[in-house]
Design a protein around this motif. Structure first.
Motif, PDB file in Angstrom:
ATOM      1  N   VAL A 141      42.413  41.229  51.809  1.00 67.99           N
ATOM      2  CA  VAL A 141      42.752  41.690  50.454  1.00 67.99           C
ATOM      3  C   VAL A 141      44.247  42.017  50.342  1.00 67.99           C
ATOM      4  N   LYS A 142      44.867  42.396  51.455  1.00 66.41           N
ATOM      5  CA  LYS A 142      46.319  42.664  51.447  1.00 66.41           C
ATOM      6  C   LYS A 142      47.078  41.404  51.000  1.00 66.41           C
ATOM      7  N   LEU A 143      46.657  40.249  51.494  1.00 70.22           N
ATOM      8  CA  LEU A 143      47.311  38.993  51.088  1.00 70.22           C
ATOM      9  C   LEU A 143      46.985  38.667  49.628  1.00 70.22           C
ATOM     10  N   ILE A 144      45.731  38.877  49.243  1.00 71.12           N
ATOM     11  CA  ILE A 144      45.296  38.596  47.866  1.00 71.12           C
ATOM     12  C   ILE A 144      46.034  39.474  46.861  1.00 71.12           C
ATOM     13  N   ALA A 145      46.321  40.739  47.286  1.00 75.53           N
ATOM     14  CA  ALA A 145      46.983  41.698  46.389  1.00 75.53           C
ATOM     15  C   ALA A 145      48.387  41.243  46.001  1.00 75.53           C
ATOM     16  N   GLN A 146      48.930  40.278  46.743  1.00 77.00           N
ATOM     17  CA  GLN A 146      50.274  39.780  46.420  1.00 77.00           C
ATOM     18  C   GLN A 146      50.233  38.615  45.430  1.00 77.00           C
ATOM     19  N   SER A 147      49.024  38.211  45.001  1.00 78.58           N
ATOM     20  CA  SER A 147      48.914  37.027  44.145  1.00 78.58           C
ATOM     21  C   SER A 147      48.324  37.398  42.786  1.00 78.58           C
ATOM     22  N   ASP A 148      49.093  37.230  41.722  1.00 77.52           N
ATOM     23  CA  ASP A 148      48.596  37.562  40.378  1.00 77.52           C
ATOM     24  C   ASP A 148      47.381  36.724  40.015  1.00 77.52           C
ATOM     25  N   ILE A 149      47.432  35.426  40.302  1.00 75.68           N
ATOM     26  CA  ILE A 149      46.319  34.541  39.913  1.00 75.68           C
ATOM     27  C   ILE A 149      45.031  34.965  40.638  1.00 75.68           C
ATOM     28  N   ALA A 150      45.177  35.419  41.890  1.00 77.08           N
ATOM     29  CA  ALA A 150      43.986  35.885  42.623  1.00 77.08           C
ATOM     30  C   ALA A 150      43.422  37.146  41.968  1.00 77.08           C
ATOM     31  N   GLY A 202      30.676  45.100  39.115  1.00 73.88           N
ATOM     32  CA  GLY A 202      31.359  46.361  39.406  1.00 73.88           C
ATOM     33  C   GLY A 202      30.414  47.450  39.894  1.00 73.88           C
ATOM     34  N   GLN A 203      29.129  47.124  40.062  1.00 74.83           N
ATOM     35  CA  GLN A 203      28.124  48.128  40.429  1.00 74.83           C
ATOM     36  C   GLN A 203      27.434  47.814  41.765  1.00 74.83           C
ATOM     37  N   CYS A 204      27.310  46.539  42.103  1.00 77.30           N
ATOM     38  CA  CYS A 204      26.561  46.189  43.320  1.00 77.30           C
ATOM     39  C   CYS A 204      27.411  46.512  44.554  1.00 77.30           C
ATOM     40  N   GLU A 205      26.777  46.489  45.721  1.00 78.81           N
ATOM     41  CA  GLU A 205      27.494  46.912  46.925  1.00 78.81           C
ATOM     42  C   GLU A 205      28.694  46.003  47.220  1.00 78.81           C
ATOM     43  N   LYS A 206      28.526  44.687  46.985  1.00 77.22           N
ATOM     44  CA  LYS A 206      29.628  43.755  47.260  1.00 77.22           C
ATOM     45  C   LYS A 206      30.825  44.065  46.349  1.00 77.22           C
ATOM     46  N   CYS A 207      30.541  44.319  45.068  1.00 81.36           N
ATOM     47  CA  CYS A 207      31.617  44.676  44.136  1.00 81.36           C
ATOM     48  C   CYS A 207      32.291  45.975  44.577  1.00 81.36           C
ATOM     49  N   ILE A 208      31.467  46.995  44.897  1.00 79.74           N
ATOM     50  CA  ILE A 208      32.011  48.307  45.270  1.00 79.74           C
ATOM     51  C   ILE A 208      32.892  48.182  46.519  1.00 79.74           C
ATOM     52  N   ARG A 209      32.406  47.442  47.521  1.00 86.02           N
ATOM     53  CA  ARG A 209      33.185  47.277  48.754  1.00 86.02           C
ATOM     54  C   ARG A 209      34.530  46.615  48.472  1.00 86.02           C
ATOM     55  N   THR A 210      34.514  45.571  47.616  1.00 90.64           N
ATOM     56  CA  THR A 210      35.767  44.866  47.326  1.00 90.64           C
ATOM     57  C   THR A 210      36.717  45.763  46.538  1.00 90.64           C
ATOM     58  N   MET A 211      36.163  46.568  45.632  1.00 95.68           N
ATOM     59  CA  MET A 211      37.017  47.474  44.859  1.00 95.68           C
ATOM     60  C   MET A 211      37.677  48.510  45.773  1.00 95.68           C
ATOM     61  N   ILE A 212      36.940  48.960  46.807  1.00 99.19           N
ATOM     62  CA  ILE A 212      37.535  49.897  47.777  1.00 99.19           C
ATOM     63  C   ILE A 212      38.687  49.203  48.524  1.00 99.19           C
ATOM     64  N   ALA A 235      42.559  50.292  48.576  1.00100.23           N
ATOM     65  CA  ALA A 235      43.277  50.512  49.836  1.00100.23           C
ATOM     66  C   ALA A 235      44.571  49.712  49.896  1.00100.23           C
ATOM     67  N   ASN A 236      44.665  48.684  49.082  1.00 99.86           N
ATOM     68  CA  ASN A 236      45.888  47.869  49.035  1.00 99.86           C
ATOM     69  C   ASN A 236      46.672  48.097  47.730  1.00 99.86           C
ATOM     70  N   GLU A 237      46.371  49.191  47.054  1.00100.34           N
ATOM     71  CA  GLU A 237      47.043  49.570  45.798  1.00100.34           C
ATOM     72  C   GLU A 237      47.003  48.455  44.754  1.00100.34           C
ATOM     73  N   ALA A 238      45.866  47.762  44.694  1.00101.42           N
ATOM     74  CA  ALA A 238      45.795  46.612  43.779  1.00101.42           C
ATOM     75  C   ALA A 238      44.603  46.699  42.831  1.00101.42           C
ATOM     76  N   LEU A 239      43.832  47.801  42.886  1.00102.82           N
ATOM     77  CA  LEU A 239      42.619  47.865  42.060  1.00102.82           C
ATOM     78  C   LEU A 239      42.949  47.843  40.567  1.00102.82           C
ATOM     79  N   GLU A 240      44.002  48.569  40.186  1.00103.82           N
ATOM     80  CA  GLU A 240      44.361  48.620  38.759  1.00103.82           C
ATOM     81  C   GLU A 240      44.822  47.257  38.249  1.00103.82           C
ATOM     82  N   ARG A 241      45.417  46.470  39.128  1.00101.38           N
ATOM     83  CA  ARG A 241      45.945  45.157  38.713  1.00101.38           C
ATOM     84  C   ARG A 241      44.870  44.067  38.699  1.00101.38           C
ATOM     85  N   CYS A 242      43.730  44.336  39.331  1.00100.23           N
ATOM     86  CA  CYS A 242      42.660  43.328  39.361  1.00100.23           C
ATOM     87  C   CYS A 242      41.827  43.452  38.085  1.00100.23           C
ATOM     88  N   THR A 243      41.715  42.367  37.335  1.00 97.39           N
ATOM     89  CA  THR A 243      41.150  42.459  35.982  1.00 97.39           C
ATOM     90  C   THR A 243      39.738  41.884  35.867  1.00 97.39           C
TER      91      THR A 243
END
Ligand SMILES: [Zn+2]
Length: 376
Positions: free
Chosen positions: A255-264, A282-292, A296-304
């Protein structure tokens, strides 16, 4: 009765190429098809051998018959090592002999490099990391999204078209009913999905010299799983190499690499549940884990792409009973230490780790015992 693959053929209607074959597995007939408007799909015998191996190993019947010529390297691995691996993961599978095939001619050189792509963390990681090398993105309709779920299919297709355009890659979309054949015999995650990806790869073999298969797990947490660093390369031929990529990185690192890509961040797709055709619930475990991971990479607010904000009540419900989940939480806690305004999230994660695990194991033991007593 031997299992059979017959009548492998491709046809073109308008702009759509269809490759199909008739299969006889355990006395039942199947017609399995693959369609694409974006690429020629070869009438590849290796593709249909990859697709029918597991169902044939499930029903037994000793042999799988097919007349076409196949790559000698592929014939050797599918007859031996691939079956050895599957049987060590699931000893109830039968060993089968592949009959009727003959070695193919020498292959020609090809330039293009593909990667399988679903829009998730693993797919984006490999695509972004190998961006200079990859020429094509391959997306399959009918694997993780049901063919009947047209709303989600269309939404996903639109996003992936945008990704391909923005990154300057060619996109190949393929539709298939292959899961109609696999689902009755073998589970998708633990066994079948690697063979299904190999099937698609062989259909595209006239175009590619290498195809990446993005990894789900790291080298530190390997266990039997349908797509696996030991198994995937074995589906290769002399002219097409399958590469299992990304086992070196944890989810936080990916996710650190993904956080550097706007399109991602504008198109990330991780949800397994997709209630009401949602892209990411945004509710299932897979969504929750990815949001965490994103937090952790300071990118949650930027992910739409998530339908709701990170819900701490759902974070605190994560079941951390196994080593992999506990390692996941510890890794995220480490990464979150320096991220501002995440005290509440960190507290929720620490509470998950503190919760005792013995009630879970006790409950599991009681369930197993009562099953045994009922004679199941
Ligand atoms: Zn979800």
């Amino acid at each position: 009765m031997p299992n059979q693959i017959t009548h492998i053929h491709s046809s073109t209607t308008g702009h759509t190429v269809t490759t199909e074959a008739d299969l006889l597995i355990g006395g039942k007939d199947y017609t399995i098809y693959f369609k694409s408007k974006d690429a020629l799909l070869a009438a590849s015998p290796e593709a249909f051998l990859s697709a029918t191996l597991l169902p044939s190993m499930r029903v037994g019947g000793e042999s799988l018959f097919m007349e076409e010529k196949v790559s000698p390297l592929f014939f050797d691995t599918i007859s031996n090592t691939i079956q050895d691996i599957y049987r060590s993961w699931d000893p109830t599978l039968h060993r089968i002999k592949i009959n009727g095939t003959a070695p193919a001619e020498e292959p020609t050189e090809k330039e293009r490099v593909g990667t399988f792509f679903s829009g998730g963390v693993d797919s984006f990681y490999t695509l972004l990391k190998k961006q200079d090398e990859i020429t094509d993105i391959i997306f399959v309709h009918g694997f993780d999204i049901r063919l009947s779920d047209t709303a989600l299919r269309n939404k996903t297709s639109e996003k992936i078209n945008t990704i391909a355009k923005r990154l300057g890659k060619n996109l190949i979309e393929i539709e298939t009913n292959l899961r109609d054949l696999l689902n009755p015999y073998v589970k998708w995650g633990p066994l079948a999905h690697g063979a299904a990806l190999a099937t698609i790869g062989h259909l595209l073999s006239p175009h590619f010299r290498r195809i990446f298969i993005p990894a789900t797990h790291t080298y530190a947490e390997l266990f039997p799983w349908g797509s696996h660093p030991v198994l995937d390369p074995l589906w290769s031929t002399e002219s097409l190499k399958f590469i299992h990529d990304g086992c070196e990185a944890t989810r936080v690192e990916k996710v650190k690499l993904i956080a550097q890509s706007d399109i991602a961040l504008e198109s990330l797709r991780v949800c397994w549940k997709n209630p009401n055709g949602s892209y990411n619930c945004g509710q299932c475990e897979k969504c929750i884990r990815t949001m965490i991971n994103l937090a952790a990479n300071e990118a949650l607010e930027r992910c739409t792409t998530f339908d709701s904000k990170l819900n701490l009540r759902l974070v605190s419900k994560i079941k951390a009973y196994d080593d992999n989940t506990r390692a996941f939480i510890k890794e995220n806690l480490d990464a979150l230490r320096d991220v501002k305004e995440t005290e509440q999230l960190r507290r929720a994660l620490r509470n998950v780790l503190r919760r005792p695990v013995w009630p879970y194991y006790l409950k599991r033991r009681i369930k197993a015992e009562s099953r045994r007593l009922r004679g199941k």
